[in-house]
Enzyme design. Structure first.
Site, PDB file in Angstrom:
ATOM      1  N   GLU A 138       9.898 -23.920   3.284  1.00 18.80           N
ATOM      2  CA  GLU A 138      10.386 -23.128   1.961  1.00 18.80           C
ATOM      3  C   GLU A 138      10.556 -22.126   1.573  1.00 18.80           C
ATOM      4  OE1 GLU A 138       9.629 -25.942  -1.684  1.00 18.80           O
ATOM      5  OE2 GLU A 138       9.569 -23.827  -2.912  1.00 18.80           O
ATOM      6  N   THR A 175      15.203 -22.657  -2.515  1.00 26.28           N
ATOM      7  CA  THR A 175      14.636 -22.805  -4.180  1.00 26.28           C
ATOM      8  C   THR A 175      15.654 -22.310  -4.850  1.00 26.28           C
ATOM      9  OG1 THR A 175      13.232 -20.932  -4.256  1.00 26.28           O
ATOM     10  CG2 THR A 175      12.139 -22.313  -3.668  1.00 26.28           C
ATOM     11  N   HIS A 212      17.762 -26.415  -2.713  1.00 27.64           N
ATOM     12  CA  HIS A 212      17.253 -27.527  -4.099  1.00 27.64           C
ATOM     13  C   HIS A 212      18.640 -27.320  -4.940  1.00 27.64           C
ATOM     14  CE1 HIS A 212      13.343 -26.138  -3.468  1.00 27.64           C
ATOM     15  NE2 HIS A 212      13.684 -26.687  -1.751  1.00 27.64           N
ATOM     16  N   ARG A 270      14.541 -30.961 -12.092  1.00 26.87           N
ATOM     17  CA  ARG A 270      15.207 -30.645 -13.282  1.00 26.87           C
ATOM     18  C   ARG A 270      15.444 -29.306 -13.744  1.00 26.87           C
ATOM     19  NH1 ARG A 270      11.308 -32.063 -18.186  1.00 26.87           N
ATOM     20  NH2 ARG A 270      10.079 -29.583 -17.711  1.00 26.87           N
ATOM     21  N   HIS A 276       2.807 -34.354 -13.127  1.00 24.88           N
ATOM     22  CA  HIS A 276       3.799 -33.384 -13.520  1.00 24.88           C
ATOM     23  C   HIS A 276       2.224 -32.049 -14.460  1.00 24.88           C
ATOM     24  CE1 HIS A 276       6.579 -31.128 -15.837  1.00 24.88           C
ATOM     25  NE2 HIS A 276       7.370 -30.549 -14.622  1.00 24.88           N
ATOM     26  N   GLN A 324      -0.877 -14.817  -6.757  1.00 27.73           N
ATOM     27  CA  GLN A 324      -0.703 -15.514  -6.309  1.00 27.73           C
ATOM     28  C   GLN A 324      -1.205 -17.076  -6.715  1.00 27.73           C
ATOM     29  OE1 GLN A 324      -0.929 -16.677  -2.106  1.00 27.73           O
ATOM     30  NE2 GLN A 324       0.472 -18.073  -2.538  1.00 27.73           N
TER      31      GLN A 324
HETATM   32  P1  FAD Z   1      11.300 -34.853 -14.062  1.00 26.19           P
HETATM   33  O1  FAD Z   1      11.680 -35.883 -13.024  1.00 26.19           O
HETATM   34  O2  FAD Z   1      12.551 -34.996 -14.951  1.00 26.19           O
HETATM   35  O3  FAD Z   1      10.049 -34.947 -14.914  1.00 26.19           O
HETATM   36  C1  FAD Z   1       9.892 -33.318 -15.764  1.00 26.19           C
HETATM   37  C2  FAD Z   1       8.563 -34.171 -16.358  1.00 26.19           C
HETATM   38  O4  FAD Z   1       9.551 -35.336 -17.393  1.00 26.19           O
HETATM   39  C3  FAD Z   1       7.662 -35.358 -16.232  1.00 26.19           C
HETATM   40  O5  FAD Z   1       6.560 -34.175 -16.942  1.00 26.19           O
HETATM   41  C4  FAD Z   1       7.821 -36.510 -16.285  1.00 26.19           C
HETATM   42  O6  FAD Z   1       7.222 -37.470 -16.067  1.00 26.19           O
HETATM   43  C5  FAD Z   1       8.602 -36.409 -17.438  1.00 26.19           C
HETATM   44  N1  FAD Z   1      10.126 -37.569 -17.555  1.00 26.19           N
HETATM   45  C6  FAD Z   1      11.064 -37.495 -16.470  1.00 26.19           C
HETATM   46  N2  FAD Z   1      11.459 -38.614 -16.868  1.00 26.19           N
HETATM   47  C7  FAD Z   1      11.573 -39.012 -18.040  1.00 26.19           C
HETATM   48  C8  FAD Z   1      11.914 -39.862 -19.056  1.00 26.19           C
HETATM   49  N3  FAD Z   1      13.031 -40.890 -18.750  1.00 26.19           N
HETATM   50  N4  FAD Z   1      11.370 -39.767 -20.019  1.00 26.19           N
HETATM   51  C9  FAD Z   1      10.383 -38.466 -20.519  1.00 26.19           C
HETATM   52  N5  FAD Z   1       9.569 -38.483 -19.392  1.00 26.19           N
HETATM   53  C10 FAD Z   1      10.126 -38.538 -19.041  1.00 26.19           C
HETATM   54  N6  FAD Z   1      12.173 -25.322 -10.131  1.00 26.19           N
HETATM   55  C11 FAD Z   1      12.960 -24.427  -9.986  1.00 26.19           C
HETATM   56  O7  FAD Z   1      13.699 -24.395 -10.767  1.00 26.19           O
HETATM   57  N7  FAD Z   1      13.786 -24.326  -8.646  1.00 26.19           N
HETATM   58  C12 FAD Z   1      13.397 -24.842  -7.558  1.00 26.19           C
HETATM   59  O8  FAD Z   1      13.923 -25.114  -6.535  1.00 26.19           O
HETATM   60  C13 FAD Z   1      12.362 -25.788  -7.551  1.00 26.19           C
HETATM   61  N8  FAD Z   1      11.515 -26.088  -6.696  1.00 26.19           N
HETATM   62  C14 FAD Z   1      10.683 -27.096  -6.882  1.00 26.19           C
HETATM   63  C15 FAD Z   1      10.199 -28.384  -5.331  1.00 26.19           C
HETATM   64  C16 FAD Z   1       9.595 -29.099  -5.506  1.00 26.19           C
HETATM   65  C17 FAD Z   1       8.681 -29.371  -4.398  1.00 26.19           C
HETATM   66  C18 FAD Z   1       8.347 -28.782  -6.739  1.00 26.19           C
HETATM   67  C19 FAD Z   1       7.483 -29.899  -6.557  1.00 26.19           C
HETATM   68  C20 FAD Z   1       8.908 -27.967  -7.660  1.00 26.19           C
HETATM   69  C21 FAD Z   1      10.186 -27.367  -7.852  1.00 26.19           C
HETATM   70  N9  FAD Z   1      10.321 -26.676  -8.680  1.00 26.19           N
HETATM   71  C22 FAD Z   1      11.462 -25.805  -8.771  1.00 26.19           C
HETATM   72  C23 FAD Z   1       9.801 -27.152 -10.145  1.00 26.19           C
HETATM   73  C24 FAD Z   1      10.365 -28.148 -10.879  1.00 26.19           C
HETATM   74  O9  FAD Z   1      11.421 -28.031 -11.536  1.00 26.19           O
HETATM   75  C25 FAD Z   1       9.493 -28.044 -12.240  1.00 26.19           C
HETATM   76  O10 FAD Z   1       7.872 -28.734 -12.008  1.00 26.19           O
HETATM   77  C26 FAD Z   1       9.958 -29.114 -13.673  1.00 26.19           C
HETATM   78  O11 FAD Z   1       8.943 -28.814 -14.457  1.00 26.19           O
HETATM   79  C27 FAD Z   1      10.197 -30.659 -13.014  1.00 26.19           C
HETATM   80  O12 FAD Z   1      11.240 -30.827 -12.360  1.00 26.19           O
HETATM   81  P2  FAD Z   1      11.464 -32.103 -11.592  1.00 26.19           P
HETATM   82  O13 FAD Z   1      12.846 -32.310 -10.983  1.00 26.19           O
HETATM   83  O14 FAD Z   1      10.101 -32.544 -11.245  1.00 26.19           O
HETATM   84  O15 FAD Z   1      11.828 -32.740 -13.185  1.00 26.19           O
END
Ligand code: FAD
Length: 296
Positions: free
Chosen positions: A17, A48, A78, A108, A149, A212
């Site tokens: 990544e 990213t 991403h 998200r 999370h 970091q």
């Molecule tokens: P979601 O899956 O939507 O979850 C977010 C939160 O909402 C969780 O606490 C979950 O329990 C809760 N939730 C989900 N669905 C519901 C529902 N229906 N009702 C109530 N609560 C709910 N960020 C960036 O900005 N750019 C990137 O390129 C990036 N790359 C990443 C790559 C990886 C491998 C990882 C692990 C993370 C990355 N992130 C990145 C960070 C990520 O955007 C954050 O962790 C963000 O807070 C959550 O994204 P998600 O897609 O997991 O969200």
């Protein structure tokens, strides 16, 4: 090629990544990173995405396109949906498609500190996943969190929402970084017990400096095993020693993970290709002799 097809081979999938250059940043430096990583022949490289901004998305597009077109390596672009409308997402999907990008990590994202929330058509990643699935042109990955999370109400609800996300059309999952492999094994058991059967590729981040790691722990809530804390304390003022120890720790984690048959290793290389090179040279024999559970 869709990334999910890679998991049907018996060996684990290797990916890196990187992040795109910041605006007016060191574009050539990132090109160099890609050039060196490409020589290591990963299965794919992910790029990213800066949350909430289509212009920032263009940096992701440029780098993902370069990975694919100049090196013939699959790219995973991403994409985040926080503060974005369907129209904006459709515009970026059109650009991804026209650049030959076939795989998206649908997230998200997070609002920046003090940012004013913007109108969004997507509340959670699951909503974006359903939308990208409907588009029909992309393989879809999503994030998962072995320790839950950081803002999840509980680990249990996080897993239920993960299942919901996968059911909306996810082909494979990429984990948040972690330093305690036992936590990952417990998570994997729970995931499989919920009948979530998609491949899970494991995110590993080598520690290169104390700052970091403090930043990453603050963002992710990852717990630090005693062995890891001792390394940080002992070598924090000796950058060369800390880097050596961080690489050794990451390799140790990878060997352990491969011995249990993980689907893939995703190295968070922090745009430090030399670090990736050292890790790959340490694990290449183990990678090629490892087998993982084939996708059902
Ligand atoms: P979601 O899956 O939507 O979850 C977010 C939160 O909402 C969780 O606490 C979950 O329990 C809760 N939730 C989900 N669905 C519901 C529902 N229906 N009702 C109530 N609560 C709910 N960020 C960036 O900005 N750019 C990137 O390129 C990036 N790359 C990443 C790559 C990886 C491998 C990882 C692990 C993370 C990355 N992130 C990145 C960070 C990520 O955007 C954050 O962790 C963000 O807070 C959550 O994204 P998600 O897609 O997991 O969200």
């Amino acid at each position: 090629m869709r990334i999910n097809e890679m998991f049907s081979e018996s060996r684990p999938v290797l990916s890196f990544e990187i992040f795109p250059p910041k605006r007016d940043g060191d574009v050539l430096g990132v090109h160099h990173t890609i050039d060196v990583l490409a020589e290591l022949k990963p299965d794919y490289i992910s790029v990213t995405y800066g949350a909430a901004g289509s212009e920032r998305g263009m940096d992701t597009v440029r780098m993902a396109s370069r990975i694919k077109r100049e090196h013939g390596i699959e790219a995973l672009a991403h994409l985040t949906s926080i503060g974005v409308t369907k129209k904006e997402i459709d515009e970026i999907l059109d650009i991804y498609r026209s650049e030959g990008i076939e795989n998206i990590l649908a997230l998200r994202g997070d609002l920046e500190v003090n940012a004013v929330p913007k109108a969004s058509d997507f509340k959670y990643a699951a909503d974006l996943i359903a939308h990208v699935k409907q588009n029909g042109h992309f393989g879809i990955g999503a994030a998962c969190y072995p320790e839950g999370h950081i803002h999840a109400r509980s680990k249990t609800t996080d897993l239920i929402y993960l299942r919901d996300k996968v059911q909306k059309g996810v082909d494979f999952l990429v984990t948040q970084l972690f330093f305690d492999t036992d936590l990952f094994y417990a998570f994997r058991n729970e995931v499989r017990s919920l009948d979530i059967e998609v491949p899970i590729t494991v995110g590993v981040m080598p520690v290169l400096n104390r700052k970091q790691i403090e930043r990453m722990v603050a963002l992710s809530g990852a717990s630090l095993p005693d062995k890891f804390k001792k390394i940080l304390e002992k070598y924090e003022h000796n950058p060369v020693a800390l880097q050596d120890a961080g690489i050794a720790y990451a390799c140790d984690q990878i060997v352990d993970l491969l011995s249990t048959g993980v689907d893939g290793i995703h190295l968070y290389v922090m745009n430090k290709p030399e670090v990736a090179k050292r890790i790959v040279s340490n694990i290449s024999g183990i990678m090629s002799s490892s087998q993982h559970r084939k996708t059902p």
